[in-house]
Scaffold this active site. Structure first.
Site, mmCIF file in Angstrom:
data_model
loop_
_atom_site.group_PDB
_atom_site.id
_atom_site.type_symbol
_atom_site.label_atom_id
_atom_site.label_comp_id
_atom_site.label_asym_id
_atom_site.label_seq_id
_atom_site.Cartn_x
_atom_site.Cartn_y
_atom_site.Cartn_z
ATOM 1 N N GLU A 55 0.987 -1.033 -0.135
ATOM 2 C CA GLU A 55 -0.110 0.420 0.019
ATOM 3 C C GLU A 55 0.252 0.741 0.231
ATOM 4 O O GLU A 55 1.769 1.582 1.151
ATOM 5 C CB GLU A 55 -0.682 0.191 1.244
ATOM 6 C CG GLU A 55 -2.094 0.717 0.751
ATOM 7 C CD GLU A 55 -2.406 2.368 0.132
ATOM 8 O OE1 GLU A 55 -2.648 3.173 0.235
ATOM 9 O OE2 GLU A 55 -1.832 2.978 1.830
ATOM 10 N N CYS A 86 5.326 -1.935 -7.949
ATOM 11 C CA CYS A 86 3.686 -2.064 -8.327
ATOM 12 C C CYS A 86 3.385 -0.723 -8.047
ATOM 13 O O CYS A 86 3.926 0.536 -7.817
ATOM 14 C CB CYS A 86 2.864 -3.068 -7.417
ATOM 15 S SG CYS A 86 0.832 -2.365 -7.846
ATOM 16 N N HIS A 176 3.548 -7.592 -10.165
ATOM 17 C CA HIS A 176 4.779 -8.141 -10.025
ATOM 18 C C HIS A 176 5.368 -9.234 -10.344
ATOM 19 O O HIS A 176 5.082 -10.606 -10.759
ATOM 20 C CB HIS A 176 3.719 -8.475 -8.277
ATOM 21 C CG HIS A 176 3.119 -7.749 -7.782
ATOM 22 N ND1 HIS A 176 3.139 -7.163 -6.140
ATOM 23 C CD2 HIS A 176 2.185 -7.109 -8.474
ATOM 24 C CE1 HIS A 176 2.674 -6.883 -6.265
ATOM 25 N NE2 HIS A 176 1.299 -6.349 -6.820
ATOM 26 N N GLU A 178 8.195 -10.245 -8.933
ATOM 27 C CA GLU A 178 8.031 -11.400 -7.981
ATOM 28 C C GLU A 178 7.054 -12.840 -8.224
ATOM 29 O O GLU A 178 7.660 -14.267 -7.702
ATOM 30 C CB GLU A 178 8.819 -11.201 -6.431
ATOM 31 C CG GLU A 178 6.968 -10.525 -5.669
ATOM 32 C CD GLU A 178 6.707 -9.336 -6.167
ATOM 33 O OE1 GLU A 178 5.122 -8.802 -5.608
ATOM 34 O OE2 GLU A 178 6.958 -8.435 -7.776
#
Length: 205
Positions: A55, A86, A176, A178
């Site tokens: 966030e 992100c 993302h 990962e």
């Protein structure tokens, strides 16, 4: 020479980034030690740095409170690579279009949050990325998009919008990387270009 990689660990999928960095290092014949960054004093010892999603308002608040934000700026100013993913892209941007986010100003771009929908709109897409021969399986979760490109190189677009950019030693993605066994994006950010690991490391690469 063994490299030290830091993963900003105030929020986000830290373990997945650590695994991806280690895999990418092996694929490029490099040795790396990964450290979690939750407090100041660690980033200055890092050769590589990843800032995961999460966030963006919380990330920016915590890294400011811990004094990590200034160390990240110094890391990039020294020419050392940063991969921001992100929410990390939002925090690293010049303008996050959100007054609650204290942006680092490391990526010369403005960002639109949740540009591709909310959590329920998450998706995976085969993304053509400049520098990668085959499409990358990009995972988009509440993904932002680059709204206004300044002096950055666009590495990938989805639905006509920039979702991966490079600004000097910084690679930032809306997705993302990962969350896939494919570590090529981490390789691109950290190991593909000798100059991306800084002049002090290039001679040992």
């Amino acid at each position: 020479m063994s490299l030290t990689a830091g993963v900003v660990a105030v929020q986000g999928n830290v373990d997945a980034h650590a695994t991806a960095i280690e895999r990418a290092a092996r694929n490029h014949g490099r040795e790396v030690t990964v450290r979690e960054v939750r407090e100041s004093g660690i980033v200055p010892d890092c050769d590589l740095l990843a800032m995961p999603g999460g966030e963006s308002t919380t990330i920016s608040q915590l890294i400011r409170e811990e004094g990590i934000d200034a160390e990240i700026r110094d890391h990039v100013t020294a020419g050392k690579p940063l991969l921001a993913t992100c929410a990390g892209l939002i925090v690293a941007s010049r303008d996050p279009n959100d007054d609650r986010v204290d942006a680092l100003g490391l990526v010369d771009a403005t960002v639109e949050r949740n540009a591709f929908g909310r959590q329920r709109d998450s998706f995976e897409a085969p993304l053509e990325v400049d520098g990668l021969e085959e499409p990358f399986p990009a995972v988009f979760i509440r993904a932002p998009a680059v709204d206004d490109v300044g002096g950055v190189d666009v590495l990938a677009r989805w639905d006509g919008r920039p979702v991966a950019v490079r600004d000097g030693p910084v690679v930032a993605t809306a997705f993302h990387p990962e969350l896939t066994p494919d570590s090529r994006l981490h390789g691109l950010a950290f190991f593909e270009n000798a100059a991306s690991i800084g002049p002090e490391l290039e001679s040992s690469a």
